[in-house]
Scaffold this motif. Structure first.
Motif, PDB file in Angstrom:
ATOM      1  N   LEU A  50     -35.192 -11.310  -3.243  1.00 41.39           N
ATOM      2  CA  LEU A  50     -33.827 -10.843  -3.464  1.00 41.39           C
ATOM      3  C   LEU A  50     -33.825  -9.751  -4.526  1.00 41.39           C
ATOM      4  N   THR A  51     -33.185  -8.626  -4.204  1.00 33.06           N
ATOM      5  CA  THR A  51     -33.052  -7.541  -5.178  1.00 33.06           C
ATOM      6  C   THR A  51     -31.561  -7.294  -5.403  1.00 33.06           C
ATOM      7  N   GLY A  52     -31.233  -6.664  -6.512  1.00 27.19           N
ATOM      8  CA  GLY A  52     -29.828  -6.365  -6.779  1.00 27.19           C
ATOM      9  C   GLY A  52     -29.665  -5.080  -7.555  1.00 27.19           C
ATOM     10  N   ASP A  53     -28.592  -4.363  -7.276  1.00 32.24           N
ATOM     11  CA  ASP A  53     -28.258  -3.164  -8.044  1.00 32.24           C
ATOM     12  C   ASP A  53     -26.765  -3.159  -8.314  1.00 32.24           C
ATOM     13  N   ARG A  54     -26.403  -2.960  -9.573  1.00 32.69           N
ATOM     14  CA  ARG A  54     -24.992  -2.769  -9.882  1.00 32.69           C
ATOM     15  C   ARG A  54     -24.546  -1.460  -9.254  1.00 32.69           C
ATOM     16  N   LEU A  79     -28.851  -6.991  -2.576  1.00 29.05           N
ATOM     17  CA  LEU A  79     -27.483  -7.276  -2.992  1.00 29.05           C
ATOM     18  C   LEU A  79     -26.851  -6.068  -3.692  1.00 29.05           C
ATOM     19  N   ALA A  88     -24.368  -5.218  -6.124  1.00 29.71           N
ATOM     20  CA  ALA A  88     -23.717  -6.049  -7.138  1.00 29.71           C
ATOM     21  C   ALA A  88     -22.433  -5.399  -7.648  1.00 29.71           C
ATOM     22  N   GLN A 136     -20.724  -7.898 -10.204  1.00 29.17           N
ATOM     23  CA  GLN A 136     -21.376  -7.837 -11.521  1.00 29.17           C
ATOM     24  C   GLN A 136     -21.020  -6.531 -12.235  1.00 29.17           C
ATOM     25  N   ILE A 187     -29.510 -15.338  -6.890  1.00 32.00           N
ATOM     26  CA  ILE A 187     -30.927 -15.561  -6.554  1.00 32.00           C
ATOM     27  C   ILE A 187     -31.103 -16.896  -5.837  1.00 32.00           C
ATOM     28  N   VAL A 198     -38.254 -12.058  -7.217  1.00 35.90           N
ATOM     29  CA  VAL A 198     -37.180 -11.144  -7.602  1.00 35.90           C
ATOM     30  C   VAL A 198     -37.805  -9.922  -8.283  1.00 35.90           C
ATOM     31  N   VAL A 223     -37.886  -6.916 -10.463  1.00 37.66           N
ATOM     32  CA  VAL A 223     -36.994  -6.480 -11.540  1.00 37.66           C
ATOM     33  C   VAL A 223     -37.715  -5.579 -12.528  1.00 37.66           C
TER      34      VAL A 223
HETATM   35  N1  TRP Z   1     -28.502  -7.136 -13.067  1.00 37.68           N
HETATM   36  C1  TRP Z   1     -28.896  -6.218 -12.051  1.00 37.68           C
HETATM   37  C2  TRP Z   1     -28.617  -4.783 -12.565  1.00 37.68           C
HETATM   38  O1  TRP Z   1     -28.110  -4.605 -13.632  1.00 37.68           O
HETATM   39  C3  TRP Z   1     -28.184  -6.374 -10.746  1.00 37.68           C
HETATM   40  C4  TRP Z   1     -28.270  -7.743 -10.135  1.00 37.68           C
HETATM   41  C5  TRP Z   1     -27.218  -8.565  -9.810  1.00 37.68           C
HETATM   42  C6  TRP Z   1     -29.440  -8.435  -9.762  1.00 37.68           C
HETATM   43  N2  TRP Z   1     -27.664  -9.716  -9.262  1.00 37.68           N
HETATM   44  C7  TRP Z   1     -29.004  -9.658  -9.216  1.00 37.68           C
HETATM   45  C8  TRP Z   1     -30.804  -8.136  -9.840  1.00 37.68           C
HETATM   46  C9  TRP Z   1     -29.925 -10.598  -8.763  1.00 37.68           C
HETATM   47  C10 TRP Z   1     -31.706  -9.074  -9.384  1.00 37.68           C
HETATM   48  C11 TRP Z   1     -31.277 -10.296  -8.857  1.00 37.68           C
HETATM   49  O2  TRP Z   1     -28.892  -3.824 -11.891  1.00 37.68           O
END
Ligand code: TRP
Length: 338
Positions: free
Chosen positions: A11-15, A44, A46, A49, A143, A151, A153
């Protein structure tokens, strides 16, 4: 008997605070394009977030969902292999966050080093929005709802992974069952791309980025402006390659390692001008960005198609998260209706 091994879940995420740039390409996007071949990958967006520290800028945050999605598609994330989804549209993530919030103390949240630094940078001091202080818990829900084991990061996100695993252990111990899964952080091996001004980090707020949709002229201008060695005044002078952005970029983008080593040695000896090295880098960046820019433009012209991709991805993500939530609620005795 089937010998098929299950793919790991990533799982990856980007604001979604702005479009992504070359720094993101090196730090994360490149490896995600590879990972989608080996893993079941969820990406994801985000937006929720991003709202935790962008109160009043919600329009910017929501508009950037599409921009980041375009960046993903432009670099080669394939929606047939990866699931791209929008955080705010998966309400199960909020439900899981609510249960996890009971398993962490306010003082533990205040000790998270990433949060501490962000609070300092944003000048929140004692007026910390509760949603901001607790976003690591929401991230833990992001996550664990997917039972992700990996993950990817950057360094600054490692405390989030530690906090996630603490929550997983506490939840499982509380319900005395292995419901949630611990994860590990996957750190980028490539390292971080400096800004074109020589600052350690390429960042939109510092105005030292190269965007993934940069035009040929913008790329050339950025290379021209790039910080090299300010003491390397004449071609014959010996030059420094450490902290020299042009060489950092060649390290990241020139596949012919021997050639880079040779250029570095020549530069250090003296007799190699900045313009020659910059010309090579310009060629490399033009070749790298051209197909990304074209794919981005292609998708940008078909907004409906991109929204359809996001809708399908979000539906798929919701199904996965809902299955985990059903287990979570069951373990807590919240399955009243069977
Ligand atoms: N915190 C990450 C950022 O600032 C974004 C994010 C949200 C994320 N949920 C996540 C990253 C879950 C990894 C897993 O870009």
């Amino acid at each position: 008997m089937s010998t098929a091994t299950k793919k790991p879940i990533v799982l990856t995420g980007d604001r979604t605070t702005g479009p992504l740039h070359l720094g993101h390409f090196v730090g994360s996007l490149q490896s995600r394009v590879k990972l989608q071949e080996e893993a079941e990958q969820y990406l994801l967006l985000a937006d929720a977030q991003a709202m935790t520290d962008n109160v009043g800028r919600h329009v910017k945050v929501s508009e950037n969902v599409l921009e980041v999605a375009l960046d993903y598609l432009a670099v080669g994330i394939d929606p047939a292999k990866s699931t791209i989804f929008i955080q705010s549209q998966v309400s199960e993530l909020c439900e899981l966050t609510q249960f996890l919030l009971n398993l962490v103390t306010v003082s533990r949240l205040e000790r998270n080093p990433t949060i501490k630094e962000e609070i300092r940078l944003r000048g929140f001091e004692r007026d910390i929005p509760a949603g901001f202080l607790t976003y690591p818990v929401s991230q833990a829900a992001d996550i664990t709802a997917f039972r992700a084991s990996i993950v990817p990061v950057g360094e600054d996100q490692v405390p989030m992974i530690e906090q996630t695993n603490e929550l997983v252990r506490r939840f499982n111990a509380t319900v005395d069952a292995e419901i949630l899964v611990e994860c590990s952080a996957m750190m980028s091996s490539v390292g971080r791309l400096p800004g074109i001004d020589g600052k350690a980090k390429m960042s939109k707020s510092l105005g030292n980025t190269i965007s993934l949709s940069a035009t040929p002229d913008e790329i050339s201008q950025a290379v021209k402006r790039m910080y090299t060695d300010p003491t390397h005044l004449r071609v014959d002078d010996p030059g420094m390659v450490e902290g020299n952005v042009v060489f950092s970029f060649l390290d990241a983008f020139e596949p012919d390692r021997a050639r880079v080593a040779e250029l570095k040695a020549h530069y250090q000896r003296g007799g190699l001008g900045d313009s020659v090295v910059k010309r090579l880098l310009d060629e490399r960046l033009q070749a790298l960005i051209a197909p990304i820019r074209e794919r981005r433009a292609h998708f940008a012209a078909d907004r409906g198609e991109v929204l359809a991709i996001l809708k399908r991805g979000t539906e798929r993500a919701r199904n996965t998260a809902a299955a985990t939530l059903s287990d979570v609620k069951g373990a807590l005795g919240l399955n009243y209706f069977g």
